[in-house]
Design a protein around this motif. Structure first.
Motif, short mmCIF file in Angstrom:
data_model
loop_
_atom_site.label_atom_id
_atom_site.label_comp_id
_atom_site.label_asym_id
_atom_site.label_seq_id
_atom_site.Cartn_x
_atom_site.Cartn_y
_atom_site.Cartn_z
N ILE A 1 57.52 15.04 11.94
CA ILE A 1 58.47 14.29 12.71
C ILE A 1 57.70 13.69 12.89
O ILE A 1 58.32 12.28 13.21
CB ILE A 1 58.77 15.56 13.94
CG1 ILE A 1 59.15 16.69 13.25
CG2 ILE A 1 59.18 15.23 15.08
CD1 ILE A 1 59.46 17.75 14.48
N GLU B 1 62.21 13.62 8.25
CA GLU B 1 62.04 14.54 8.81
C GLU B 1 63.14 15.84 7.45
O GLU B 1 63.22 16.71 6.92
CB GLU B 1 63.28 14.70 9.85
CG GLU B 1 62.22 15.15 10.93
CD GLU B 1 62.55 13.79 11.56
OE1 GLU B 1 62.30 12.16 10.53
OE2 GLU B 1 62.03 13.64 12.38
N SER C 1 61.77 25.46 13.35
CA SER C 1 61.73 23.78 13.72
C SER C 1 63.42 23.55 14.30
O SER C 1 63.43 22.59 14.97
CB SER C 1 61.91 23.18 12.07
OG SER C 1 62.80 23.08 11.51
#
Lengths: 191, 97
Positions: free
Chosen positions: A63, A68, A122
């Motif tokens: 991140i 990502e 996540s």
């Protein structure tokens, strides 16, 4: 409080096998005998917990660098490495279990329950401790489903079933009924 | 830039996990009967299953354990695999595990 909610919801309410329908392959493949089911449950729980810990840090790294889109491949790398480690470890410590699990041990790598759990961590933006407890709960939930199912299947072998139902057919029906039973927990935890 | 970063990251990760696995493979090495490896080297290595086992390695293990005859390898017959296996078993009989 949220830790306990996550932990128990992963075991009962959002059970990975019986409510989210992830990880069906080992659920059907390794549940013929109670011993192998227990071993598989422990192995999956271990891999889940360690993968969750490592991928949490990697997720933060991804991140912060804006990469990502690499999530999936990086997580699969982590999981595959640890499955390999578990395999080496089992070969050394308990060859019998290693033989009994056979092909299903390397198949933990592609067990979508683990990847799903890590990706959920996540997605839900969990903190490190929460992620660990979520992973532990998911692993235990998987083990619980596997052990219950293996117990039922061992009993089923003794029953006088119609010929066409023997083996996988009745196992699939049983899995459906077991899942229905677990649907009773639905909606108890709002996360 | 993104391409470079992603390549670097995956390379580092792969190298790290590879090193870790190589180390644990050394640490958790399982002692095997040396005869198994020798017999595997003698066998054709095509895993055809004519001997009735899953592959050449499974067959070699069965031979060493004494659960299988040494004349089961069909494709290895022209090269005299049977005699070679016999030789290995005779030569290393005294240090049977």
């Amino acid at each position: 409080m949220k830790i306990f909610l996550l932990f128990f919801s992963a075991i009962f309410v959002n059970n990975f096998v019986l409510a989210r329908f992830l990880g069906i392959c080992p659920f059907l493949g390794v549940s013929k005998r109670l011993e192998t089911a227990t071993g598989m449950g422990i192995a999956v729980t271990f891999v889940m917990t360690v993968s969750a810990a490592i991928s949490w840090f990697l997720d933060k790294l991804l991140i912060s660098t804006g990469l990502e889109f690499l999530r999936t491949i990086v997580f699969i790398l982590v999981i595959a490495s640890f499955v390999q480690f578990v395999e080496l470890f089992l070969k050394k410590t308990s060859p019998d279990l290693y033989e009994a699990l056979g092909i299903f041990l390397p198949l933990i790598t592609t067990n979508c329950a683990i990847l799903g759990m890590v990706l959920l961590n996540s997605l839900m933006k969990l903190s490190f401790v929460e992620a660990i407890f979520h992973a532990l709960g998911s692993g235990l939930g998987f083990a619980l489903a596997l052990v219950i199912f293996a117990g039922i299947r061992e009993k089923l072998d003794l029953y006088d079933l119609p010929e066409s139902f023997k083996g996988t057919a009745i196992a699939l029906i049983t899995a459906g009924l077991l899942s229905l039973a677990f649907m009773g927990f639905q909606g108890m935890v709002k996360l | 830039m993104e391409v470079l970063y992603s390549t670097l990251l995956l390379a580092i990760l792969g190298f790290g996990f590879g090193t870790f696995l190589a180390y644990s493979a050394q640490k958790f090495k399982v002692e095997e009967d040396p005869r198994v490896k020798m017999i595997v080297n003698v066998l054709p290595g095509i895993n055809c299953g004519a001997c009735g086992f899953a592959g050449c390695e499974a067959y070699a293990k069965a031979i060493v354990k004494g659960q299988a005859e040494i004349n089961r390898c069909l494709p290895g017959r022209p090269q005299g695999v049977e005699e070679k296996i016999k030789k290995i078993l005779e030569e290393y009989k005294n240090d049977a595990s």
